[in-house]
Motif scaffolding. Structure first.
Motif, short mmCIF file in Angstrom:
data_model
loop_
_atom_site.label_atom_id
_atom_site.label_comp_id
_atom_site.label_asym_id
_atom_site.label_seq_id
_atom_site.Cartn_x
_atom_site.Cartn_y
_atom_site.Cartn_z
N THR A 119 123.40 87.09 -18.95
CA THR A 119 122.71 88.34 -18.56
C THR A 119 121.66 87.79 -17.45
O THR A 119 121.43 86.82 -17.52
CB THR A 119 121.97 88.83 -19.66
N PHE A 120 121.44 88.70 -16.57
CA PHE A 120 120.59 88.54 -15.43
C PHE A 120 119.27 89.32 -15.49
O PHE A 120 119.79 90.82 -15.50
CB PHE A 120 121.29 88.76 -14.11
N GLN A 121 118.13 89.22 -15.52
CA GLN A 121 117.05 89.88 -15.23
C GLN A 121 117.34 90.92 -14.37
O GLN A 121 117.57 90.62 -13.21
CB GLN A 121 115.91 89.01 -15.21
N GLY A 122 117.23 92.42 -14.63
CA GLY A 122 117.21 93.22 -13.52
C GLY A 122 118.69 94.05 -13.49
O GLY A 122 118.78 95.13 -12.87
N ASP A 123 119.44 93.44 -13.98
CA ASP A 123 121.05 93.85 -13.87
C ASP A 123 121.30 94.76 -14.80
O ASP A 123 120.47 94.95 -16.11
CB ASP A 123 121.96 92.80 -14.17
N VAL A 124 121.85 95.93 -14.64
CA VAL A 124 122.19 97.00 -15.68
C VAL A 124 123.28 96.30 -16.86
O VAL A 124 124.23 95.66 -16.54
CB VAL A 124 122.70 98.15 -14.91
N SER A 163 116.77 81.52 -23.33
CA SER A 163 116.23 82.34 -21.98
C SER A 163 115.74 81.35 -21.00
O SER A 163 114.93 80.40 -21.25
CB SER A 163 114.86 83.10 -22.53
N LEU A 164 116.23 81.85 -19.83
CA LEU A 164 115.52 81.12 -18.46
C LEU A 164 114.59 81.74 -17.88
O LEU A 164 113.88 81.32 -16.91
CB LEU A 164 116.74 81.02 -17.42
N GLY A 179 120.15 90.29 -25.24
CA GLY A 179 120.49 91.13 -23.87
C GLY A 179 119.90 92.70 -24.29
O GLY A 179 119.50 92.99 -25.35
N ALA A 180 120.14 93.21 -23.16
CA ALA A 180 119.73 94.80 -23.27
C ALA A 180 121.06 95.74 -23.67
O ALA A 180 122.18 95.21 -23.85
CB ALA A 180 119.42 95.59 -22.01
N ASN A 181 120.59 96.51 -24.44
CA ASN A 181 121.72 97.35 -25.18
C ASN A 181 122.51 98.11 -24.02
O ASN A 181 121.98 98.96 -23.24
CB ASN A 181 121.04 98.55 -25.91
N GLN A 184 116.00 89.58 -19.05
CA GLN A 184 115.94 88.09 -19.02
C GLN A 184 117.06 87.56 -18.51
O GLN A 184 118.34 88.42 -18.55
CB GLN A 184 115.79 87.33 -20.52
N ASP A 185 117.18 86.38 -18.03
CA ASP A 185 118.14 85.44 -17.64
C ASP A 185 118.69 84.71 -18.79
O ASP A 185 117.81 84.00 -19.27
CB ASP A 185 118.04 84.70 -16.32
N ILE A 186 119.67 84.86 -19.69
CA ILE A 186 119.94 84.09 -20.67
C ILE A 186 121.26 83.34 -20.46
O ILE A 186 122.34 83.91 -19.93
CB ILE A 186 120.40 85.13 -21.91
N ALA A 187 121.20 82.12 -20.90
CA ALA A 187 122.45 81.20 -20.58
C ALA A 187 122.82 80.54 -21.67
O ALA A 187 122.08 80.17 -22.60
CB ALA A 187 121.94 80.29 -19.42
N ALA A 188 124.17 80.23 -21.82
CA ALA A 188 124.62 79.40 -22.87
C ALA A 188 124.30 77.77 -22.59
O ALA A 188 124.18 77.27 -21.35
CB ALA A 188 126.05 79.26 -22.94
N THR A 189 123.74 77.17 -23.64
CA THR A 189 123.20 75.73 -23.80
C THR A 189 124.49 74.94 -24.42
O THR A 189 124.43 73.65 -24.30
CB THR A 189 122.01 75.66 -24.30
N SER A 190 125.47 75.42 -24.86
CA SER A 190 126.61 74.79 -25.49
C SER A 190 127.88 75.82 -25.39
O SER A 190 127.68 76.78 -24.81
CB SER A 190 126.43 74.73 -26.99
#
Length: 389
Positions: A293-298, A312-313, A330-332, A342-348
């Motif tokens: 997910t990217f902060q600001g994206d729908v 969260s990044l 992420g957002a609904n 938030q920018d949310i990334a996989a760490t594994s």
């Protein structure tokens, strides 16, 4: 026996198909109208921040348009959908496209069998008022016919998670790792094997009615592809998995019933939850460092962590992590379109269950009682989180 509603819907579909005209853009004026239409959908409606957008003239185009086949659907003089196809050899495509579509691996087959052309479909979009119409299918059917005529064995593309179910319904397969494309987010590479008529039949793809009429089909490409890309694949095709199979997979992954581990399902019976997940959900694998997910994206999905870890990044202090199976992040984007914070990334290596907002709209019409419970659950969860804060 067909009831009156089915008769009405069938008649409406026939009327819609008859009123939609599929065209190939040939003149500069036609192409400019398509570029303007793209800008309206991607920039003005979806708020995408795209480097190639010409904001002064409100046009959206790039280097691939110089040699593409530009298809569009129209009713009267109004463009309602468009589809771009580039058909060429591997050397015709930019290096970044070769990399994220694994064209070098696919070329091993096309070189050996003397069919060196690839088809790459992009910039696919339909205006909001016609997203339930046959417009997309009619464009896809034309695209399929062009691929057959040009002898392209692979029709390639990519999409975000919320569109995966739709493309799998048409006959596309996931085959390679996700990639990040600026302005479009995390994308999944897809391929439609033009000669895999049996796959289209099993899926009941709308393209099967065209494919079954073909006189000559090369099944060796299917055998080669399955050996190279799918022999060790963990991809679970949303259209080839039954309600019970998906439920069983989730029970194993979550080490318990999904109704117990996923808050969204807490007010649903097991039967209702199975139907929702099978109608709207798709399991997606993500690699470490994939930004989901990217902060600001729908948001167009409701994302649930099934296995792995996320972080969260955006909120680094204190670091916000997601590691609980069944946890929403992420957002609904299921019941409404909200913006990610938030920018949310996989760490594994991570598996998520993405519930598509597009699929939920259809589900709402066919199963309103279940859909109302889902909407109520999301509202109640939001209120509870607000109360805690």
């Amino acid at each position: 026996m067909i009831n009156n509603n089915e008769k009405t819907n069938s008649y409406a579909t026939i009327i819609a198909e008859n009123s939609i005209e599929i065209c190939v853009a040939k003149t500069p004026a036609e192409k400019r109208e398509i570029y303007r239409f793209r800008y309206q959908i991607y920039v003005e409606e979806m708020s995408k921040n795209l480097a190639e957008a010409d904001h002064n003239n409100k046009l959206l185009y790039d280097e691939l348009d110089e040699w593409a086949i530009l298809l569009y659907a129209k009713i009267g003089s109004e463009i309602i959908a468009t589809y771009r196809i580039n058909i060429g050899t591997m050397t015709d495509f930019p290096q970044e496209v070769i990399k994220f579509l694994a064209l070098d691996t696919l070329s091993n087959y096309v070189i050996e069998h003397g069919s060196p052309k690839f088809a790459y479909a992009t910039k696919v979009m339909v205006t909001p008022a016609h997203r339930s119409s046959p417009a997309l299918y009619l464009l896809m059917a034309k695209c399929y016919e062009i691929c057959c005529y040009k002898q392209a064995r692979f029709l390639l593309g990519a999409c975000n998670f919320h569109l995966l179910r739709l493309y799998e319904q048409l006959g596309f397969r996931r085959y390679y790792k996700n990639f990040l494309y600026p302005g479009y987010g995390l994308l999944v590479p897809l391929v439609l094997l033009i000669d895999d008529v049996e796959h289209l039949r099993k899926l009941r793809s709308p393209l099967f009615r065209i494919a079954r009429k073909r006189q000559s089909v090369n099944t060796s490409v299917v055998e080669w592809f399955n050996a190279v890309f799918t022999s060790n694949s963990s991809v679970i095709n949303s259209q080839l998995t039954t309600e019970e199979e998906l439920w069983s997979i989730l029970c194993k992954r979550l080490h318990g019933l999904p109704t117990a581990g996923i808050t969204l399902l807490q007010d649903l019976s097991e039967t209702e939850a199975k139907k929702l997940l099978h109608s709207c959900g798709i399991l997606v694998q993500c690699a470490p460092d994939d930004i989901i997910t990217f902060q600001g994206d729908v948001s167009y999905t409701y994302n649930i962590l099934i296995s792995g870890r996320l972080k969260s990044l955006t909120f680094r202090r204190p670091s916000k992590e997601y590691s609980t199976p069944g946890q929403h992040f992420g957002a609904n984007g299921l019941t409404e379109q909200n913006t990610h914070t938030q920018d949310i990334a996989a760490t594994s290596y991570t598996e998520i269950l993405a519930l598509s907002g597009i699929a939920f709209q259809k589900f709402y019409r066919s199963h309103p009682e279940i859909a109302h419970k889902v909407v109520k659950s999301i509202i109640n969860t939001r209120k509870e989180l607000a109360r805690i804060k």
